[in-house]
Motif scaffolding. Structure first.
Motif, PDB file in Angstrom:
ATOM      1  N   LEU A 100       0.826  -1.204   0.000  1.00  0.00           N
ATOM      2  CA  LEU A 100       0.000   0.000   0.000  1.00  0.00           C
ATOM      3  C   LEU A 100       0.864   1.260   0.000  1.00  0.00           C
ATOM      4  CD1 LEU A 100      -2.624   1.578   0.129  1.00  0.00           C
ATOM      5  CD2 LEU A 100      -2.700   1.143   2.592  1.00  0.00           C
ATOM      6  N   LYS A 101       1.899   1.269   0.817  1.00  0.00           N
ATOM      7  CA  LYS A 101       2.802   2.433   0.854  1.00  0.00           C
ATOM      8  C   LYS A 101       3.436   2.673  -0.509  1.00  0.00           C
ATOM      9  CE  LYS A 101       4.369   3.066   5.527  1.00  0.00           C
ATOM     10  NZ  LYS A 101       5.497   3.453   6.326  1.00  0.00           N
ATOM     11  N   ARG A 102       3.911   1.608  -1.132  1.00  0.00           N
ATOM     12  CA  ARG A 102       4.581   1.743  -2.431  1.00  0.00           C
ATOM     13  C   ARG A 102       3.617   2.102  -3.551  1.00  0.00           C
ATOM     14  NH1 ARG A 102       6.969  -2.937  -0.463  1.00  0.00           N
ATOM     15  NH2 ARG A 102       5.853  -4.253  -1.943  1.00  0.00           N
ATOM     16  N   SER A 103       2.328   1.806  -3.366  1.00  0.00           N
ATOM     17  CA  SER A 103       1.368   2.056  -4.437  1.00  0.00           C
ATOM     18  C   SER A 103       0.882   3.504  -4.474  1.00  0.00           C
ATOM     19  CB  SER A 103       0.156   1.131  -4.281  1.00  0.00           C
ATOM     20  OG  SER A 103      -0.670   1.552  -3.221  1.00  0.00           O
ATOM     21  N   ILE A 104       1.163   4.291  -3.443  1.00  0.00           N
ATOM     22  CA  ILE A 104       0.707   5.683  -3.429  1.00  0.00           C
ATOM     23  C   ILE A 104       1.628   6.506  -4.320  1.00  0.00           C
ATOM     24  CG2 ILE A 104       0.219   7.705  -2.004  1.00  0.00           C
ATOM     25  CD1 ILE A 104      -0.307   5.751   0.313  1.00  0.00           C
ATOM     26  N   LEU A 105       1.082   6.971  -5.419  1.00  0.00           N
ATOM     27  CA  LEU A 105       1.848   7.700  -6.435  1.00  0.00           C
ATOM     28  C   LEU A 105       1.180   9.042  -6.711  1.00  0.00           C
ATOM     29  CD1 LEU A 105       2.245   4.751  -8.971  1.00  0.00           C
ATOM     30  CD2 LEU A 105       3.845   5.422  -7.187  1.00  0.00           C
ATOM     31  N   PHE A 106       1.848   9.872  -7.499  1.00  0.00           N
ATOM     32  CA  PHE A 106       1.228  11.116  -7.950  1.00  0.00           C
ATOM     33  C   PHE A 106       1.669  11.399  -9.372  1.00  0.00           C
ATOM     34  CE2 PHE A 106       5.312  12.793  -6.706  1.00  0.00           C
ATOM     35  CZ  PHE A 106       5.528  13.877  -7.543  1.00  0.00           C
ATOM     36  N   GLY A 107       0.845  12.158 -10.063  1.00  0.00           N
ATOM     37  CA  GLY A 107       1.158  12.549 -11.428  1.00  0.00           C
ATOM     38  C   GLY A 107       0.582  13.925 -11.721  1.00  0.00           C
ATOM     39  N   VAL A 108       1.339  14.734 -12.434  1.00  0.00           N
ATOM     40  CA  VAL A 108       0.906  16.081 -12.791  1.00  0.00           C
ATOM     41  C   VAL A 108       0.355  16.056 -14.209  1.00  0.00           C
ATOM     42  CG1 VAL A 108       1.649  18.465 -13.163  1.00  0.00           C
ATOM     43  CG2 VAL A 108       2.611  17.142 -11.277  1.00  0.00           C
ATOM     44  N   GLU A 109      -0.853  16.580 -14.389  1.00  0.00           N
ATOM     45  CA  GLU A 109      -1.453  16.715 -15.715  1.00  0.00           C
ATOM     46  C   GLU A 109      -1.261  18.161 -16.156  1.00  0.00           C
ATOM     47  OE1 GLU A 109      -5.477  15.349 -15.874  1.00  0.00           O
ATOM     48  OE2 GLU A 109      -5.007  13.542 -14.743  1.00  0.00           O
ATOM     49  N   ARG A 110      -0.302  18.386 -17.018  1.00  0.00           N
ATOM     50  CA  ARG A 110       0.063  19.754 -17.421  1.00  0.00           C
ATOM     51  C   ARG A 110      -1.049  20.464 -18.179  1.00  0.00           C
ATOM     52  NH1 ARG A 110       5.970  20.932 -17.940  1.00  0.00           N
ATOM     53  NH2 ARG A 110       6.968  19.335 -16.685  1.00  0.00           N
ATOM     54  N   GLN A 111      -1.774  19.736 -19.019  1.00  0.00           N
ATOM     55  CA  GLN A 111      -2.823  20.371 -19.810  1.00  0.00           C
ATOM     56  C   GLN A 111      -3.940  20.910 -18.933  1.00  0.00           C
ATOM     57  OE1 GLN A 111      -2.676  21.012 -23.006  1.00  0.00           O
ATOM     58  NE2 GLN A 111      -0.700  20.014 -23.188  1.00  0.00           N
ATOM     59  N   ARG A 112      -4.329  20.141 -17.936  1.00  0.00           N
ATOM     60  CA  ARG A 112      -5.426  20.560 -17.055  1.00  0.00           C
ATOM     61  C   ARG A 112      -4.938  21.308 -15.822  1.00  0.00           C
ATOM     62  NH1 ARG A 112      -9.428  15.919 -15.724  1.00  0.00           N
ATOM     63  NH2 ARG A 112      -8.652  14.389 -17.146  1.00  0.00           N
ATOM     64  N   MET A 113      -3.636  21.375 -15.632  1.00  0.00           N
ATOM     65  CA  MET A 113      -3.039  22.049 -14.469  1.00  0.00           C
ATOM     66  C   MET A 113      -3.548  21.423 -13.174  1.00  0.00           C
ATOM     67  SD  MET A 113      -1.058  24.171 -15.925  1.00  0.00           S
ATOM     68  CE  MET A 113      -0.600  25.433 -14.800  1.00  0.00           C
ATOM     69  N   THR A 114      -3.500  20.084 -13.095  1.00  0.00           N
ATOM     70  CA  THR A 114      -3.943  19.366 -11.910  1.00  0.00           C
ATOM     71  C   THR A 114      -2.895  18.337 -11.515  1.00  0.00           C
ATOM     72  OG1 THR A 114      -5.108  17.695 -13.217  1.00  0.00           O
ATOM     73  CG2 THR A 114      -6.398  19.592 -12.482  1.00  0.00           C
ATOM     74  N   VAL A 115      -3.028  17.864 -10.290  1.00  0.00           N
ATOM     75  CA  VAL A 115      -2.179  16.771  -9.819  1.00  0.00           C
ATOM     76  C   VAL A 115      -3.098  15.697  -9.246  1.00  0.00           C
ATOM     77  CG1 VAL A 115      -1.786  17.811  -7.548  1.00  0.00           C
ATOM     78  CG2 VAL A 115      -0.175  16.145  -8.412  1.00  0.00           C
ATOM     79  N   VAL A 116      -2.808  14.451  -9.580  1.00  0.00           N
ATOM     80  CA  VAL A 116      -3.583  13.309  -9.110  1.00  0.00           C
ATOM     81  C   VAL A 116      -2.698  12.521  -8.162  1.00  0.00           C
ATOM     82  CG1 VAL A 116      -4.806  11.213  -9.799  1.00  0.00           C
ATOM     83  CG2 VAL A 116      -4.863  13.225 -11.270  1.00  0.00           C
ATOM     84  N   ILE A 117      -3.223  12.236  -6.956  1.00  0.00           N
ATOM     85  CA  ILE A 117      -2.445  11.550  -5.933  1.00  0.00           C
ATOM     86  C   ILE A 117      -3.289  10.429  -5.354  1.00  0.00           C
ATOM     87  CG2 ILE A 117      -1.112  11.844  -3.801  1.00  0.00           C
ATOM     88  CD1 ILE A 117      -1.772  15.001  -4.534  1.00  0.00           C
ATOM     89  N   GLY A 118      -2.711   9.252  -5.198  1.00  0.00           N
ATOM     90  CA  GLY A 118      -3.441   8.166  -4.552  1.00  0.00           C
ATOM     91  C   GLY A 118      -2.866   6.812  -4.890  1.00  0.00           C
TER      92      GLY A 118
END
Length: 131
Positions: free
Chosen positions: A62-80
Motif C-alpha cells: 500500500l505504501k509503495r502504491s501511493i503515487l502522484f502525477g501532474v497533468e500539465r494540460q489541465r493544471m492538476t495533480v492526481v495523488i493516490g
C-alpha cells in the motif's frame, strides 16, 4: 494643490501565461508532499486497523502504491494508490464498502491526509510566479 492622474494597465494574459509557465513545478511539489504524508500515515501490521483510522499494510504494498502525477494540460495533480498495484481494494477502505464479498468499514487515508496538509500547500506556490 496639484492634480495627479494615474493610469494602471493590467495584462491578464501575461499573468495567465506566467501562472501556466510556473505551475507544473509547484504542483509536483504539492503532489510529492501529499504522497509522503499519506505514506507516513500507513503503518505495517498483520492485523487490520481500527475503523476510522488509516489502513495498515502487511507487506508494504500500500505504501509503495501511493503515487502522484501532474497533468500539465489541465493544471492538476492526481495523488493516490495506483490501481495497477493494488486493484480497487482501496476504494472499499477509503469509503467503506464491499470488496471480494467482505464488508469493509471506512478507513480513509487520502481525504484526511489532504485535510491535514492543506494549510502548508500555499507555501509551495510562494515565489513561483515570476514576471
Amino acid at each position: 494643490m496639484t492634480n495627479t492622474n494615474v493610469r494602471i494597465e493590467f495584462d491578464s494574459n501575461a499573468v495567465r501565461n506566467a501562472v501556466k509557465k510556473s505551475s507544473p513545478k509547484p504542483l509536483s511539489r504539492a503532489g510529492a508532499y501529499i504522497r509522503k504524508s499519506a505514506r507516513n500515515a500507513v503503518s505495517r501490521s498483520k492485523n487490520s486497523s481500527s475503523p476510522g483510522s488509516p489502513p495498515y499494510t502487511r507487506r508494504g504494498l500500500l505504501k509503495r502504491s501511493i503515487l502522484f502525477g501532474v497533468e500539465r494540460q489541465r493544471m492538476t495533480v492526481v495523488i493516490g494508490p495506483a490501481e495497477s498495484f493494488i486493484g480497487i481494494s482501496m476504494t472499499a477502505h477509503e469509503f467503506g464498502g464491499i470488496y471480494r464479498r467482505r464488508k469493509y468499514p471506512k478507513r480513509p487515508l487520502m481525504g484526511p491526509t489532504l485535510q491535514k496538509v492543506a494549510p502548508q500547500l500555499p507555501k509551495l506556490w510562494e515565489d513561483s510566479v515570476k514576471p
